[in-house]
Design a protein around this motif. Structure first.
Motif, PDB file in Angstrom:
ATOM      1  N   GLY A   1       3.489  -2.548  -5.495  1.00 48.38           N
ATOM      2  CA  GLY A   1       3.107  -1.350  -6.331  1.00 48.38           C
ATOM      3  C   GLY A   1       1.696  -1.059  -6.499  1.00 48.38           C
ATOM      4  O   GLY A   1       1.104  -2.094  -7.067  1.00 48.38           O
ATOM      5  N   ARG A   2       1.015   0.081  -6.496  1.00 46.58           N
ATOM      6  CA  ARG A   2      -0.209   0.317  -6.875  1.00 46.58           C
ATOM      7  C   ARG A   2      -1.324  -0.434  -6.198  1.00 46.58           C
ATOM      8  O   ARG A   2      -2.322  -0.910  -6.439  1.00 46.58           O
ATOM      9  CB  ARG A   2      -0.384   0.162  -8.242  1.00 46.58           C
ATOM     10  CG  ARG A   2       0.695   0.914  -8.968  1.00 46.58           C
ATOM     11  CD  ARG A   2       0.051   1.203 -10.270  1.00 46.58           C
ATOM     12  NE  ARG A   2       1.108   2.003 -11.078  1.00 46.58           N
ATOM     13  CZ  ARG A   2       0.564   2.840 -11.992  1.00 46.58           C
ATOM     14  NH1 ARG A   2      -0.811   2.960 -12.440  1.00 46.58           N
ATOM     15  NH2 ARG A   2       1.445   3.411 -12.774  1.00 46.58           N
ATOM     16  N   VAL A   3      -0.809  -1.007  -4.970  1.00 43.15           N
ATOM     17  CA  VAL A   3      -1.979  -1.792  -3.920  1.00 43.15           C
ATOM     18  C   VAL A   3      -2.211  -0.838  -3.054  1.00 43.15           C
ATOM     19  O   VAL A   3      -1.251  -0.415  -2.224  1.00 43.15           O
ATOM     20  CB  VAL A   3      -1.552  -3.162  -3.617  1.00 43.15           C
ATOM     21  CG1 VAL A   3      -0.118  -3.097  -2.660  1.00 43.15           C
ATOM     22  CG2 VAL A   3      -2.309  -3.994  -2.688  1.00 43.15           C
ATOM     23  N   SER A   4      -3.416  -0.649  -2.719  1.00 43.17           N
ATOM     24  CA  SER A   4      -3.764   0.021  -1.437  1.00 43.17           C
ATOM     25  C   SER A   4      -3.475  -0.525  -0.020  1.00 43.17           C
ATOM     26  O   SER A   4      -3.485  -1.834  -0.432  1.00 43.17           O
ATOM     27  CB  SER A   4      -5.263   0.648  -1.518  1.00 43.17           C
ATOM     28  OG  SER A   4      -6.019  -0.634  -1.484  1.00 43.17           O
TER      29      SER A   4
ATOM     30  N   ARG B   1       0.423  -8.205 -15.721  1.00 44.81           N
ATOM     31  CA  ARG B   1      -0.423  -8.002 -14.823  1.00 44.81           C
ATOM     32  C   ARG B   1      -1.783  -8.619 -15.681  1.00 44.81           C
ATOM     33  O   ARG B   1      -2.812  -9.136 -15.171  1.00 44.81           O
ATOM     34  CB  ARG B   1      -0.771  -7.027 -14.142  1.00 44.81           C
ATOM     35  CG  ARG B   1       0.547  -6.937 -12.827  1.00 44.81           C
ATOM     36  CD  ARG B   1       0.190  -6.136 -11.732  1.00 44.81           C
ATOM     37  NE  ARG B   1       1.144  -5.790 -10.953  1.00 44.81           N
ATOM     38  CZ  ARG B   1       1.194  -4.908  -9.776  1.00 44.81           C
ATOM     39  NH1 ARG B   1       0.015  -4.223  -9.681  1.00 44.81           N
ATOM     40  NH2 ARG B   1       2.271  -4.601  -9.387  1.00 44.81           N
TER      41      ARG B   1
ATOM     42  N   TRP C   1      -4.792  -9.542  -5.635  1.00 44.49           N
ATOM     43  CA  TRP C   1      -3.491  -9.412  -5.047  1.00 44.49           C
ATOM     44  C   TRP C   1      -2.793 -10.551  -4.291  1.00 44.49           C
ATOM     45  O   TRP C   1      -1.625 -10.436  -4.252  1.00 44.49           O
ATOM     46  CB  TRP C   1      -3.951  -8.227  -3.957  1.00 44.49           C
ATOM     47  CG  TRP C   1      -4.419  -7.023  -4.749  1.00 44.49           C
ATOM     48  CD1 TRP C   1      -5.643  -6.364  -4.184  1.00 44.49           C
ATOM     49  CD2 TRP C   1      -3.773  -6.039  -5.466  1.00 44.49           C
ATOM     50  NE1 TRP C   1      -5.872  -5.276  -4.879  1.00 44.49           N
ATOM     51  CE2 TRP C   1      -4.642  -5.271  -5.848  1.00 44.49           C
ATOM     52  CE3 TRP C   1      -2.542  -5.846  -6.345  1.00 44.49           C
ATOM     53  CZ2 TRP C   1      -4.381  -3.989  -6.663  1.00 44.49           C
ATOM     54  CZ3 TRP C   1      -2.346  -4.844  -7.011  1.00 44.49           C
ATOM     55  CH2 TRP C   1      -3.342  -4.103  -7.229  1.00 44.49           C
TER      56      TRP C   1
ATOM     57  N   ARG D   1       4.307  -3.609   0.053  1.00 41.17           N
ATOM     58  CA  ARG D   1       3.503  -2.675  -0.665  1.00 41.17           C
ATOM     59  C   ARG D   1       4.336  -2.161  -1.675  1.00 41.17           C
ATOM     60  O   ARG D   1       4.124  -1.961  -3.015  1.00 41.17           O
ATOM     61  CB  ARG D   1       3.173  -1.508   0.180  1.00 41.17           C
ATOM     62  CG  ARG D   1       1.799  -1.645   0.729  1.00 41.17           C
ATOM     63  CD  ARG D   1       1.483  -0.268   1.338  1.00 41.17           C
ATOM     64  NE  ARG D   1       0.653   0.593   0.293  1.00 41.17           N
ATOM     65  CZ  ARG D   1      -0.023   1.788   0.269  1.00 41.17           C
ATOM     66  NH1 ARG D   1       0.281   2.261   1.416  1.00 41.17           N
ATOM     67  NH2 ARG D   1      -0.672   2.242  -0.730  1.00 41.17           N
ATOM     68  N   ARG D   2       5.583  -1.930  -1.498  1.00 41.79           N
ATOM     69  CA  ARG D   2       6.581  -1.298  -2.539  1.00 41.79           C
ATOM     70  C   ARG D   2       6.827  -2.372  -3.498  1.00 41.79           C
ATOM     71  O   ARG D   2       6.502  -1.910  -4.720  1.00 41.79           O
ATOM     72  CB  ARG D   2       7.789  -0.997  -2.002  1.00 41.79           C
ATOM     73  CG  ARG D   2       7.996   0.400  -1.124  1.00 41.79           C
ATOM     74  CD  ARG D   2       9.296   0.758  -0.651  1.00 41.79           C
ATOM     75  NE  ARG D   2       9.905   0.057   0.129  1.00 41.79           N
ATOM     76  CZ  ARG D   2       9.514   0.051   1.525  1.00 41.79           C
ATOM     77  NH1 ARG D   2       8.821   0.959   1.982  1.00 41.79           N
ATOM     78  NH2 ARG D   2      10.316  -0.864   2.324  1.00 41.79           N
TER      79      ARG D   2
ATOM     80  N   MET E   1      -2.868  -0.733 -16.722  1.00 41.48           N
ATOM     81  CA  MET E   1      -1.727  -1.596 -16.081  1.00 41.48           C
ATOM     82  C   MET E   1      -1.058  -2.162 -16.892  1.00 41.48           C
ATOM     83  O   MET E   1      -1.095  -2.485 -18.253  1.00 41.48           O
ATOM     84  CB  MET E   1      -2.509  -2.498 -14.937  1.00 41.48           C
ATOM     85  CG  MET E   1      -2.872  -3.630 -15.580  1.00 41.48           C
ATOM     86  SD  MET E   1      -3.383  -4.888 -14.104  1.00 41.48           S
ATOM     87  CE  MET E   1      -5.064  -4.153 -13.789  1.00 41.48           C
ATOM     88  N   CYS E   2       0.138  -2.835 -16.613  1.00 42.36           N
ATOM     89  CA  CYS E   2       1.274  -3.399 -17.032  1.00 42.36           C
ATOM     90  C   CYS E   2       0.740  -4.404 -17.841  1.00 42.36           C
ATOM     91  O   CYS E   2      -0.037  -5.437 -17.190  1.00 42.36           O
ATOM     92  CB  CYS E   2       2.435  -3.709 -16.539  1.00 42.36           C
ATOM     93  SG  CYS E   2       2.349  -4.656 -14.982  1.00 42.36           S
TER      94      CYS E   2
END
Lengths: 133, 133
Positions: free
Chosen positions: A55-58, B22, A32, A51-52, B18-19
């Motif tokens: 994406g897909r990060v907690s 990444r 990340w 976050r947006r 995942m894409c």
DNA sequence: CAGCATCCCCGCAGATACTG
DNA sequence: CAGTATCTGCGGGGATGCTG
């Protein structure tokens, strides 16, 4: 109790038991961390914006990543004492340098991704051949 | 058995969901991938040379990393049919490009490591103050 | 909104033993 | 020497619930 009974349980944060060089490298190349640095190179972001954008990060991992990068002096955290809370994250000068290096990697990846995927297909096809044929 | 009983166990290689962008990025920034690419930028290495050069990498992880990088078309594997076996690893043209980006990161890290460590001390000191004082 | 605390799973990664 | 195969743990990381 003897001191020797304790040393086994002494534990720093995971992975800290390695040379500083690799440690810093692992922070900026972390899953990340890479994405955060790239996003912030564009402009400062609020927590939820990051976050947006990523994406897909907690929540947890983003918080953790930002704290690590802040501690390393790469990210600046600006928490405004308002309600509702507003926290802006931006790159420090040091962080900008790091992020530019990371961006180099990201740009390369985007450019060459197609070739990598082709290479994989070739590799997989060869492997199937050598296994079956 | 019903197909639906199976889908839960269907599993691709970890992280493949995942894409592609990444995914490639994670391969080249992976813990051992970074170090392998940097080493190979210097010169081709045999398997055991890489192990010694990197240090503290298990056989398994090195093998795994090399296979991933080979599959992605970044590393070339040259296995000579001799006894005892001899396998040389080198960068492909694609891999060299990637490795040069990674090296940028590594060079930056080495140069700025001291500043990062200082930043950490400041951060930790502040944190202690705000907790105790 | 921005985080912290807690629980829990599963997959990374090390250790070990074996093979060509 | 350069791998494979198998077992195991432990910690990364997601999910959920709560706080200021």
């Amino acid at each position: 109790m003897a001191v020797s009974d304790e040393v086994g349980s002494v534990r720093v944060v995971a992975g800290e038991a390695m040379c500083p060089y690799r440690l810093v490298l692992e922070h900026v190349t972390s899953r990340w961390g890479v994405l955060v640095l790239i996003e912030l190179l564009d402009r400062p972001h609020r927590f939820s914006e990051l976050r947006r954008a990523i994406g897909r990060v907690s929540e947890k991992m983003l918080t953790q990543t930002l704290q690590t990068l802040e501690r390393d002096g790469l990210v600046h955290r600006d928490a405004k004492p308002v309600i509702p809370p507003r926290v802006d994250y931006s790159l420090t000068d040091l962080g900008r340098e790091a992020a530019e290096q990371v961006r180099g990697l990201a740009v390369w990846t985007e450019a060459r991704m197609g070739e990598v995927q082709k290479a994989r297909e070739v590799y997989d096809a060869r492997k199937r051949d050598s296994e079956q044929g």
